[in-house]
Scaffold this motif. Sequence first.
Motif, PDB file in Angstrom:
ATOM      1  N   THR A  19      -0.156  -1.907   4.844  1.00 15.08           N
ATOM      2  CA  THR A  19      -0.614  -3.007   5.683  1.00 15.08           C
ATOM      3  C   THR A  19       0.483  -4.066   5.760  1.00 15.08           C
ATOM      4  OG1 THR A  19      -1.615  -4.378   3.957  1.00 15.08           O
ATOM      5  CG2 THR A  19      -2.966  -2.584   4.848  1.00 15.08           C
ATOM      6  N   GLY A  20       0.375  -4.916   6.775  1.00 12.24           N
ATOM      7  CA  GLY A  20       1.404  -5.939   6.931  1.00 12.24           C
ATOM      8  C   GLY A  20       2.779  -5.344   7.100  1.00 12.24           C
ATOM      9  N   HIS A  24       7.648  -9.257   5.683  1.00 21.37           N
ATOM     10  CA  HIS A  24       8.792  -9.093   4.784  1.00 21.37           C
ATOM     11  C   HIS A  24       8.585  -7.946   3.792  1.00 21.37           C
ATOM     12  CE1 HIS A  24      11.043 -12.600   6.065  1.00 21.37           C
ATOM     13  NE2 HIS A  24       9.980 -13.369   5.929  1.00 21.37           N
ATOM     14  N   ILE A  25       7.489  -7.990   3.040  1.00 21.89           N
ATOM     15  CA  ILE A  25       7.270  -6.993   1.997  1.00 21.89           C
ATOM     16  C   ILE A  25       6.930  -5.636   2.601  1.00 21.89           C
ATOM     17  CG2 ILE A  25       5.764  -6.306   0.087  1.00 21.89           C
ATOM     18  CD1 ILE A  25       7.747  -8.396  -0.728  1.00 21.89           C
ATOM     19  N   GLY A  26       5.943  -5.598   3.497  1.00 21.42           N
ATOM     20  CA  GLY A  26       5.519  -4.326   4.063  1.00 21.42           C
ATOM     21  C   GLY A  26       6.639  -3.592   4.770  1.00 21.42           C
ATOM     22  N   ARG A  27       7.413  -4.318   5.554  1.00 26.42           N
ATOM     23  CA  ARG A  27       8.527  -3.705   6.288  1.00 26.42           C
ATOM     24  C   ARG A  27       9.553  -3.120   5.320  1.00 26.42           C
ATOM     25  NH1 ARG A  27      10.687  -4.114  11.407  1.00 26.42           N
ATOM     26  NH2 ARG A  27       9.040  -5.586  11.977  1.00 26.42           N
ATOM     27  N   ARG A  28       9.885  -3.871   4.281  1.00 24.56           N
ATOM     28  CA  ARG A  28      10.898  -3.394   3.340  1.00 24.56           C
ATOM     29  C   ARG A  28      10.395  -2.183   2.554  1.00 24.56           C
ATOM     30  NH1 ARG A  28      15.247  -1.380   2.385  1.00 24.56           N
ATOM     31  NH2 ARG A  28      16.248  -1.777   0.358  1.00 24.56           N
ATOM     32  N   VAL A  29       9.120  -2.198   2.161  1.00 23.36           N
ATOM     33  CA  VAL A  29       8.560  -1.035   1.467  1.00 23.36           C
ATOM     34  C   VAL A  29       8.636   0.191   2.359  1.00 23.36           C
ATOM     35  CG1 VAL A  29       6.462  -0.030   0.497  1.00 23.36           C
ATOM     36  CG2 VAL A  29       7.056  -2.396  -0.027  1.00 23.36           C
ATOM     37  N   LEU A  42       4.087   8.219   6.164  1.00 25.99           N
ATOM     38  CA  LEU A  42       3.666   6.829   6.253  1.00 25.99           C
ATOM     39  C   LEU A  42       2.742   6.572   7.444  1.00 25.99           C
ATOM     40  CD1 LEU A  42       7.045   4.982   5.567  1.00 25.99           C
ATOM     41  CD2 LEU A  42       5.289   5.656   3.920  1.00 25.99           C
ATOM     42  N   ARG A  43       1.814   5.660   7.216  1.00 25.98           N
ATOM     43  CA  ARG A  43       1.036   5.071   8.314  1.00 25.98           C
ATOM     44  C   ARG A  43       1.242   3.564   8.223  1.00 25.98           C
ATOM     45  NH1 ARG A  43      -4.991   6.656   8.330  1.00 25.98           N
ATOM     46  NH2 ARG A  43      -4.020   8.661   8.827  1.00 25.98           N
ATOM     47  N   LEU A  44       1.868   3.010   9.240  1.00 27.31           N
ATOM     48  CA  LEU A  44       2.193   1.596   9.276  1.00 27.31           C
ATOM     49  C   LEU A  44       1.061   0.852   9.968  1.00 27.31           C
ATOM     50  CD1 LEU A  44       5.918   1.975  10.361  1.00 27.31           C
ATOM     51  CD2 LEU A  44       4.964   1.996   8.042  1.00 27.31           C
ATOM     52  N   ILE A  45       0.410  -0.044   9.234  1.00 24.57           N
ATOM     53  CA  ILE A  45      -0.776  -0.720   9.748  1.00 24.57           C
ATOM     54  C   ILE A  45      -0.400  -2.144  10.111  1.00 24.57           C
ATOM     55  CG2 ILE A  45      -3.154  -1.391   9.209  1.00 24.57           C
ATOM     56  CD1 ILE A  45      -2.936   0.987   7.054  1.00 24.57           C
ATOM     57  N   VAL A  46      -0.497  -2.437  11.399  1.00 22.59           N
ATOM     58  CA  VAL A  46      -0.028  -3.716  11.936  1.00 22.59           C
ATOM     59  C   VAL A  46      -1.051  -4.271  12.915  1.00 22.59           C
ATOM     60  CG1 VAL A  46       2.432  -3.149  11.687  1.00 22.59           C
ATOM     61  CG2 VAL A  46       1.219  -2.487  13.766  1.00 22.59           C
ATOM     62  N   ARG A  47      -0.889  -5.535  13.248  1.00 16.77           N
ATOM     63  CA  ARG A  47      -1.725  -6.129  14.287  1.00 16.77           C
ATOM     64  C   ARG A  47      -1.084  -5.950  15.666  1.00 16.77           C
ATOM     65  NH1 ARG A  47      -2.855 -12.007  11.836  1.00 16.77           N
ATOM     66  NH2 ARG A  47      -0.666 -11.715  11.263  1.00 16.77           N
ATOM     67  N   ASP A  48       0.244  -5.898  15.698  1.00 13.16           N
ATOM     68  CA  ASP A  48       0.978  -5.738  16.948  1.00 13.16           C
ATOM     69  C   ASP A  48       1.891  -4.523  16.823  1.00 13.16           C
ATOM     70  OD1 ASP A  48       2.550  -5.850  19.191  1.00 13.16           O
ATOM     71  OD2 ASP A  48       3.332  -7.876  18.826  1.00 13.16           O
ATOM     72  N   LEU A  85      -1.090   0.303   0.411  1.00 11.25           N
ATOM     73  CA  LEU A  85      -0.545  -0.984  -0.003  1.00 11.25           C
ATOM     74  C   LEU A  85      -1.276  -2.072   0.766  1.00 11.25           C
ATOM     75  CD1 LEU A  85       1.511  -2.805  -1.467  1.00 11.25           C
ATOM     76  CD2 LEU A  85       3.063  -2.450   0.472  1.00 11.25           C
ATOM     77  N   LEU A  86      -2.013  -2.896   0.052  1.00  9.23           N
ATOM     78  CA  LEU A  86      -2.730  -4.014   0.654  1.00  9.23           C
ATOM     79  C   LEU A  86      -1.905  -5.271   0.406  1.00  9.23           C
ATOM     80  CD1 LEU A  86      -5.483  -4.644   2.103  1.00  9.23           C
ATOM     81  CD2 LEU A  86      -6.319  -5.358  -0.139  1.00  9.23           C
ATOM     82  N   VAL A  87      -1.123  -5.650   1.407  1.00 10.47           N
ATOM     83  CA  VAL A  87      -0.337  -6.877   1.312  1.00 10.47           C
ATOM     84  C   VAL A  87      -1.264  -8.039   1.626  1.00 10.47           C
ATOM     85  CG1 VAL A  87       1.624  -8.175   2.225  1.00 10.47           C
ATOM     86  CG2 VAL A  87       1.776  -5.684   1.985  1.00 10.47           C
ATOM     87  N   SER A  88      -1.318  -9.015   0.745  1.00 13.12           N
ATOM     88  CA  SER A  88      -2.265 -10.108   0.914  1.00 13.12           C
ATOM     89  C   SER A  88      -2.069 -10.800   2.261  1.00 13.12           C
ATOM     90  CB  SER A  88      -2.127 -11.117  -0.226  1.00 13.12           C
ATOM     91  OG  SER A  88      -0.810 -11.599  -0.317  1.00 13.12           O
ATOM     92  N   ALA A  89      -3.184 -11.228   2.836  1.00 10.40           N
ATOM     93  CA  ALA A  89      -3.164 -11.895   4.133  1.00 10.40           C
ATOM     94  C   ALA A  89      -2.499 -13.254   4.026  1.00 10.40           C
ATOM     95  CB  ALA A  89      -4.592 -12.049   4.650  1.00 10.40           C
ATOM     96  N   GLY A  90      -2.133 -13.799   5.166  1.00  8.60           N
ATOM     97  CA  GLY A  90      -1.549 -15.124   5.193  1.00  8.60           C
ATOM     98  C   GLY A  90      -2.535 -16.185   4.737  1.00  8.60           C
ATOM     99  N   GLU A  91      -1.997 -17.345   4.392  1.00 10.29           N
ATOM    100  CA  GLU A  91      -2.840 -18.436   3.900  1.00 10.29           C
ATOM    101  C   GLU A  91      -3.871 -18.820   4.959  1.00 10.29           C
ATOM    102  OE1 GLU A  91      -0.332 -21.673   2.869  1.00 10.29           O
ATOM    103  OE2 GLU A  91       0.970 -20.465   1.571  1.00 10.29           O
ATOM    104  N   SER A  92      -5.129 -18.863   4.557  1.00  6.19           N
ATOM    105  CA  SER A  92      -6.198 -19.309   5.444  1.00  6.19           C
ATOM    106  C   SER A  92      -7.410 -19.644   4.591  1.00  6.19           C
ATOM    107  CB  SER A  92      -6.565 -18.231   6.475  1.00  6.19           C
ATOM    108  OG  SER A  92      -7.189 -17.133   5.846  1.00  6.19           O
TER     109      SER A  92
END
Length: 299
Positions: A19-20, A24-29, A42-48, A85-92
């Motif tokens: 995810t994500g 920064h982290i998801g892309r590099r992983v 790999l399955r890349l999980i994105v919003r866009d 890999l669950l990359v934590s969501a942005g601050e909200s």
Amino acid sequence: MNAPESGVDAGSTRRIGITGASGHIGRRVAQILAEQGRAGDLRLIVRDPARAPRFADGESAEVAVASFDDAAACREAFAGLDTLLLVSAGESDDRVAQHRTAIAAAAEAGVRHLVYTSFTGASADAEFTLARDHGATEDAIREAAGRSGLTWTFLRDDFYLDVLQPWAGEDRTLRGPAGDGRCAFVAREDVAQVAARVLADPAAWADTVLETTGGEALTLGEAAERLTAATGETYRFVDETMAEARASRAPYGAPDWQVDAWISTYTAIASGVLAPVSGDVQQVLGRPPLRLEDVFGKA
């Protein structure tokens, strides 16, 4: 800590979700695993989807579109994955609710192992207020594991070395009520390398908390001095009072919870809770953690 013994070959992992994957982290992983010949796993999980990583060697990975607040999309995106890999969501202000939705979807989709990017000292009463979100998320993952049998690994990252320049801003000044407190800043690259290693061989790190810190704990004054030496530009640290910290952040017009989080970044450093240095990065990667000078350097 000692690494658990593993009876699973690293190559046995078939489907890895990230995810994500545009961050920064998801892309590099994703890049690290692709460099190891795993792009097809790999399955890349994105919003866009337009922002999904592309790999230099022409190999492609599957792309899925989902956001953490869409349970149905998450279930579809997570279906058939062995490891996620669950990359934590942005601050909200609803971040924990988003995480709970994604975690439930992962369990329902049959994910076998969940790797979560948490934070040092994650707990309900953490001094760094956003670490409370991470504590609640860890609890949710453990609850889901109890219901579904999935295993997990928590990467409790300290603050990233990489954020020191953004924190300093255009005037290259670190500002906040941190005093002489220390923080075991970790390189974002090390976190990505550890995550990739765990995703490739999850059985070795099942139900394990990894304290992903750097190899030394710095005060912000020391960090400013080291940044100055490494970059050739002058950095400094201003130790604000609480009143000064609120005043200097007031022009941003941020909600109270976010201002509290920003300031607690520094009070958490001052408290000493972010200072302990762990050997977990070296245990996983077989080398010492990167230092500030490895992240920043003169061009």
